[in-house]
Write an enzyme that holds these catalytic residues in place. Structure first.
Site, mmCIF file in Angstrom:
data_model
loop_
_atom_site.group_PDB
_atom_site.id
_atom_site.type_symbol
_atom_site.label_atom_id
_atom_site.label_comp_id
_atom_site.label_asym_id
_atom_site.label_seq_id
_atom_site.Cartn_x
_atom_site.Cartn_y
_atom_site.Cartn_z
ATOM 1 C CD GLU A 68 -1.760 -2.350 1.634
ATOM 2 O OE1 GLU A 68 -0.577 -2.597 1.948
ATOM 3 O OE2 GLU A 68 -2.669 -3.198 1.738
ATOM 4 C CG PHE A 130 -9.699 -10.079 11.067
ATOM 5 C CD1 PHE A 130 -8.433 -10.437 11.503
ATOM 6 C CD2 PHE A 130 -9.967 -10.102 9.713
ATOM 7 C CE1 PHE A 130 -7.448 -10.814 10.593
ATOM 8 C CE2 PHE A 130 -9.000 -10.489 8.801
ATOM 9 C CZ PHE A 130 -7.728 -10.840 9.245
ATOM 10 C CD GLN A 131 -7.336 -7.645 7.371
ATOM 11 O OE1 GLN A 131 -8.251 -7.480 6.579
ATOM 12 N NE2 GLN A 131 -6.126 -8.059 7.000
ATOM 13 C CE LYS A 180 -16.955 -7.120 3.168
ATOM 14 N NZ LYS A 180 -16.281 -8.368 3.577
ATOM 15 C CG MET A 489 21.947 13.445 4.715
ATOM 16 S SD MET A 489 23.155 14.642 4.054
ATOM 17 C CE MET A 489 22.235 15.356 2.685
#
Lengths: 579, 168
Positions: A68, A130-131, A180, A489
């Site tokens: 993602e 969940f999630q 959802k 750096m």
């Protein structure tokens, strides 16, 4: 508010028939098409199953990233290349949290994004389902605005507002979190034609009185300087800026985010200011008597946080669309709140010419006589040489993306950008791993352009999984890995400020990038000297598909000039060398 | 300097979180935040007590304005304003001290709202400094519990567009 039906004519039923209903995810898809979205970047998952089901018919192009974070940076690169909002879709929980770095990157650089996340159904919200992740809560500080859609009937208005907020005023990322059950719920669909948000009406027209005051200040100035930033690029004000700078007879320095907003080939341009800026730009900042900041935020990498040593003899003019930027970091003598393009259009009218011939001569002399230098070598490949070679071989015509760090600064120094939106970099957040996926998005936006992802061996390993995407969909991004086998750096700072105690910066055991690229099906080359570099780069540019070139450069090269943190712009450590 | 900022916000879920989050991440002080309905349906009024120099106060207001759910921001220090807070305090009280406590709270126009076997609950409203003073006077009797609402405030005599200053 005027509304219209946007469904295809054949779907419109006679008035005595019930209106056709769609699911939330179908409505979302229609809204995105209505907004003119060409491509969405994303990754599916449980909570966005309905959304991905609506994408199944292919009405909207979707690029399947491999992470993602890759998707959101790609959407960001698309937005920076076009000026249009980038759109990304991710699932709930880990999908959503993987967007966080990308949203913060876009927020810091004022990039328009519409980030769509699924969430668990509303009856599960708050139960640690969940999630489940509270993504609107998590991203509150790093979004311009966010929505949690609780009713499918709100979806069209929310999408309309999200695109408007993301792309107007000072742009930024907007999150739409869709549970959802909302994606699955059914409703009729009307896309609002207009948007009215009571608490959001960005002021775009500059105040005439302040423009008059600006003209007076210019007429009185002997040493004017223009400091132009990313706001010039956002507003598409490059032509207005050129006209303004030429008319008032002032040198121009562009911040990292402003590079390309004023042509690097123009006689008035004196490079980038700040920590790794040019002598001319920094000394012009120290000595100017009128500093005109345009679409800038006086970031600490420009002022070094030492306001006691920053433009102390100057009246400061600040032109910006965001009123909160004015007076935030520096005291402003003339505040001009407005769209940068509109403000410059007004400012250039009947603007006097400053009595600045001697000053222009002085600053241009500094720029000529104190150039950026590095010690070139015939044995070792020098990173600065590589960047200059990229510039020379593309005629400055490429879109270049970077991560953060040494390679980013060398691109800023040695690739004089000619056009806005040709330099895409994570300026504010300084995100490693940004550049390569951003290049994927930029290449999709500009299929004909040469898009180069200049990256480091550290940053490339943060998001190089997107090689799979460029290979499978033949996106011809050219990746130039400036491989110094260390976190350059950080190593530079440890050398200078920590007595060469090199702590955890050695990346010498990185994988073979040529083999890695080949494993993904991407052509790759390695170069260890100038001849190999020229040949490899030539072949990579000529190759019609994606390519990776592993430039094995000197590992102990530092970025100069440098102003140490805590020092003022008058304390520049100049580089050595003859180039 | 202490400032009272009045903010009109959309009565939306999370709007308090947005405001508090902003003040927190920008490192602004919060002495108190109170929120409730406003005169307009759909809008809430939030009263924030904060402090800082002039630049900080300007930033507080400008940054609040950037929130999409913020409709209006007003620094009440620029107006004559009425500032009030509600205090509830349970203080230890025996039969011997009840009269004394009544004597203390009376000039504060506070009232006893609950009586227990060994305690009194006192309700007082007023400016913060007045309530602080009352608490100081009650402290010797043993303060058991304190609840304060935080400050709420309105500009004096001001209707939309017209500000009539009466008194101080």
């Amino acid at each position: 508010m005027a509304q219209r039906l946007t469904m295809p004519v054949e779907e419109q039923k006679p008035t005595n028939q019930p209106q056709q209903e769609f699911t939330g995810s179908e409505i979302l898809l229609r809204c995105l098409i209505e907004e003119g979205v060409e491509v969405v970047f994303g990754y599916p998952g449980g909570a966005v199953l309905p959304i991905y089901d609506s994408l199944y018919q292919g009405a909207l192009k979707h690029l399947l990233a491999r992470h993602e974070q890759g998707a959101v940076h790609a959407a960001d690169g698309y937005a920076r290349a076009t000026g249009k909002p980038g759109v990304v879709i991710a699932t709930s929980g880990p999908g959503a949290t993987n967007l966080v770095t990308g949203m913060a990157t876009a927020q810091m650089d004022s990039i328009p994004l519409v980030c769509i996340t699924g969430n668990v159904a509303q009856n599960l919200i708050g139960t640690d389902a969940f999630q489940e992740a509270d993504i609107t809560g998590i991203t509150m500080p790093i979004t311009k605005h966010s929505y949690l859609v609780t009713d499918v009937k709100e979806l069209p208005r929310v999408v309309k507002e999200a695109f408007h907020i993301a792309s107007s005023g000072r742009p930024g990322p907007v999150l739409i979190d869709i549970p959802k059950d909302v994606s699955n719920a059914r409703s009729t669909y009307r896309y609002p034609e207009q948007v009215h948000i009571r608490g959001y009406q960005p002021k775009t027209d500059p105040h005439p009185l302040q423009i008059t005051r600006l003209h007076q200040a210019i007429a009185e100035a002997k040493k004017p300087l223009i400091l132009a930033g990313g706001g010039v690029v956002t507003a598409g004000a490059e032509q207005e800026l050129i006209a303004f700078a030429e008319k008032i007879n002032a040198p121009v320095t562009t911040t990292l985010m402003g590079l390309g907003g004023f042509p690097g080939q123009h006689a008035h341009w004196v490079g980038m200011p700040g920590m790794h800026g040019t002598y001319a730009a920094n000394h012009a900042l120290l000595e100017c008597d009128l500093l005109i900041g345009i679409g800038v935020r006086f970031d600490d990498r420009v002022t070094m946080g030492r306001l006691d040593k920053f433009a102390t003899g100057a009246k400061i003019v600040h032109i910006d669309i965001d009123p909160a930027e004015i007076g935030k970091n520096v005291d402003t003598y003339i505040p001009i709140v407005g769209d940068v393009k509109k403000s410059l259009e007004e400012a250039v009218k009947e603007v006097p010419r400053a009595r600045s011939d001697a000053w222009m001569g002085q600053v241009q002399q500094w720029y000529r006589e104190k150039p950026l230098t590095f010690k070139d070598s015939e044995e070792m490949l020098k990173p600065q040489w590589v960047i200059r070679h990229l510039y020379e071989t593309t005629g400055g015509d490429a879109v270049v993306t970077t991560d953060v760090g040494q390679h980013q600064m060398w691109v800023a120094q040695y690739f004089p950008f000619a056009r806005p939106r040709s330099f895409i970099t994570s300026g504010g957040l300084g995100t490693m791993g940004f550049g390569f996926p951003a290049a994927v998005g930029a290449q999709l936006a500009k299929p004909e352009a040469t898009v180069i992802s200049v990256t480091g061996d550290g940053g490339f390993q943060m998001t190089n999984q997107e090689l799979a995407v460029v290979a499978l969909t033949n996106i011809p991004v050219k990746v130039a890995v400036i491989n110094n086998r260390c976190l350059g750096m950080v190593r530079q700072w440890q050398e200078v400020f920590h007595s060469k105690r090199y702590s955890e910066v050695d990346l010498a055991d990185s994988p073979d990038f040529v083999k890695l690229a080949e494993a993904y099906g991407v052509k790759a080359w390695r170069a260890t000297n100038k001849e190999e570099a020229k040949e490899a780069w030539k072949e990579a540019l000529a190759h019609p598909g994606p390519a990776v070139v592993d430039f094995q450069v000197a590992s102990e090269e530092n970025v100069y000039p440098m102003v140490a943190p805590g020092s003022g712009l008058d304390e520049m450590i100049m580089g050595e060398g003859d180039e | 300097m202490r400032h009272i900022i009045s903010v009109l916000v959309n009565d939306q879920p999370r709007v308090l979180a947005r405001v508090a989050n902003l003040l927190g991440r920008r490192n602004f002080n919060i002495e108190s935040i109170s929120v409730g309905e406003s005169e307009e349906p759909g809008l809430s009024r939030m009263v924030i007590v904060t402090s800082g120099d002039e630049r900080t106060m300007e930033q507080v207001q400008k940054q609040l304005h950037k929130l999409i759910d913020v409709i209006k921001v007003q620094d009440l220090n620029e107006h004559a304003a009425v500032e009030r807070e509600l205090l509830l305090v349970t203080v230890g009280a025996s039969s011997g001290t009840r009269m004394e406590i009544n004597g203390i709270i009376e000039p504060f126009r506070a009232s006893v709202v609950d009586v227990g076997p060994n305690s009194l609950m006192v309700q007082a409203t007023g400016e913060r400094s007045k309530l602080d003073a009352l608490l100081d006077l009650l402290r010797p009797y043993g303060i058991k519990e304190v609840a304060r609402t935080g400050v709420t405030a309105l500009p004096r005599g001001a209707t939309k567009g017209v500000a009539v200053h009466v008194g101080n």
